[in-house]
Write a protein that holds these residues in place. Structure first.
Motif, short mmCIF file in Angstrom:
data_model
loop_
_atom_site.label_atom_id
_atom_site.label_comp_id
_atom_site.label_asym_id
_atom_site.label_seq_id
_atom_site.Cartn_x
_atom_site.Cartn_y
_atom_site.Cartn_z
N SER A 229 0.77 -1.24 0.00
CA SER A 229 0.00 0.00 0.00
C SER A 229 0.80 1.29 0.00
N ALA B 72 -4.99 3.10 0.29
CA ALA B 72 -5.89 2.31 1.12
C ALA B 72 -7.18 2.08 0.34
N GLY C 281 -10.21 2.40 4.47
CA GLY C 281 -8.93 2.76 5.05
C GLY C 281 -8.00 1.59 5.29
N ALA D 124 -5.40 -1.55 4.27
CA ALA D 124 -4.30 -1.71 3.33
C ALA D 124 -4.71 -2.58 2.15
#
Length: 349
Positions: free
Chosen positions: A82, A101, A105, A107
């Motif tokens: 990420s 992300a 949010g 990874a």
């Protein structure tokens, strides 16, 4: 994709390992000029370990899964944990890094990268799998649809960590192509699907044709890059414990392949696909990288050629009259016995 053990050991890899062991790195003589040819079509200009086990702005530099040439001539380098780096095209030194992300949010397992014509980034993740469009500062702008069969089980027929690896924009910029790494359930082993999307009004992409590509036994597809004439460069890669990596570069032509989006199961009973009228993407071997000169490279684990590692990213950095400059990068998996290594190749097609 994380480092994987392939049970079948190829005869070529074993033969190469035996040859290197017998000859040793000094067999050509300390002052003798070393051929840079990997094959009649491919030569190795140089390699660089300059970024191996380094950090930038508090972020580990490595785990690279994809490369792309940015609008300003710099390199965009995607790592599968990420982060998206900008690298100087000559020195390879990092200049910036942007975290990525998903919508919640979390990874990504980010694998494929395209710098679109408006500068936005199209990035595939093999977690779901997915393809998202990001702004240059890492904000999600769009998410592309994915055929149900290509989703990871139980939602679909794909296996986790074996989905969208390669991503490329075909000539003209209207068609995006993603390569699955391995076969989905119900298809024969070694028959992988390449999914495409067509650009629609407003800059979105809708589902389009799908094609079938046969890998060599035990190998997967970590990367694919489109060429100006509509053909593709395809990387095939595998790993055998105690022997090392197999990495082969193919020239592939999808222009006359059958659209397999409506074919539920691709079986391999006759040596083609087992189904009348289904034409695979044709491919021609350009080079098995085990045959490249090592140029003094060293390996931290057994390899049939110490130059080799877990090569996963590829970008075409120059093109003129059938001659390409190609940059490869290995994914070190943040592993002490693997190396982040860049390779500069010249390829004649």
């Amino acid at each position: 994709m994380r480092l994987r053990t392939v049970l079948a050991t190829t005869t070529a890899a074993l033969a190469a390992a035996t040859c290197l062991s017998a000859a040793g790195p000094a067999a050509a003589g300390a002052d003798a000029p070393q051929s840079r040819a990997c094959s009649p079509s491919v030569s190795l200009d140089s390699f660089s370990d300059v970024l191996d086990k380094t950090t930038f702005d508090g972020t580990f530099v490595g785990n690279f899964s994809a490369l792309a040439v940015d609008e300003d001539g710099s390199l965009a380098a995607l790592e599968d944990r990420s982060s998206l780096f900008r690298l100087d095209a000559k020195t390879l030194q990092p200049e910036s890094v942007v975290p990525l992300a998903d919508e919640k949010g979390a990874a990504l397992d980010s694998e494929g990268l395209v710098v679109d014509r408006d500068g936005t980034r199209l990035i595939s993740s093999e977690t779901e799998p997915s393809v998202r469009r990001y702004s240059t500062d890492g904000h999600i702008l769009d998410r592309l649809p994915v055929p149900p069969s290509l989703l990871v089980a139980p939602a679909g027929r794909a296996t986790a960590n074996q989905t969208f690896e390669g991503l490329t924009l075909l000539p003209g910029g209207r068609t995006l192509l993603a390569s699955m790494e391995y076969a989905i359930a119900g298809d024969s082993a070694g028959i992988v699907r390449f999914q495409t999307w067509r650009r629609t009004k407003g800059g979105h992409f809708g589902l389009a044709a799908q094609y079938a590509y046969r890998t060599d036994a035990g190998l997967g597809v970590p990367e694919v890059q489109a060429l100006p004439d509509g053909r593709l460069l395809v990387l095939e890669r595998g790993f055998t414990s105690g022997v090392g990596n197999t990495v082969r570069l193919y020239l592939a032509d999808p222009r006359h392949a059958t659209d397999t989006s409506g074919v539920e199961h691709l079986t391999d009973l006759t040596g083609t696909t087992g189904q009348d009228g289904v034409r695979l993407i044709k491919k021609t071997l350009l080079a098995d990288l085990v045959n490249c000169p090592s140029l003094g490279a060293t390996a931290k684990q057994p390899q049939p050629n110490p130059l080799l590692d877990n090569i996963e990213g590829m970008a075409v950095t120059g093109y003129s009259k059938g001659r390409l400059k190609v940059l490869l990068v290995s994914d070190d998996n943040q592993n002490a016995v693997q190396t982040t290594r860049f390779y500069r190749l010249r390829v004649r097609i």
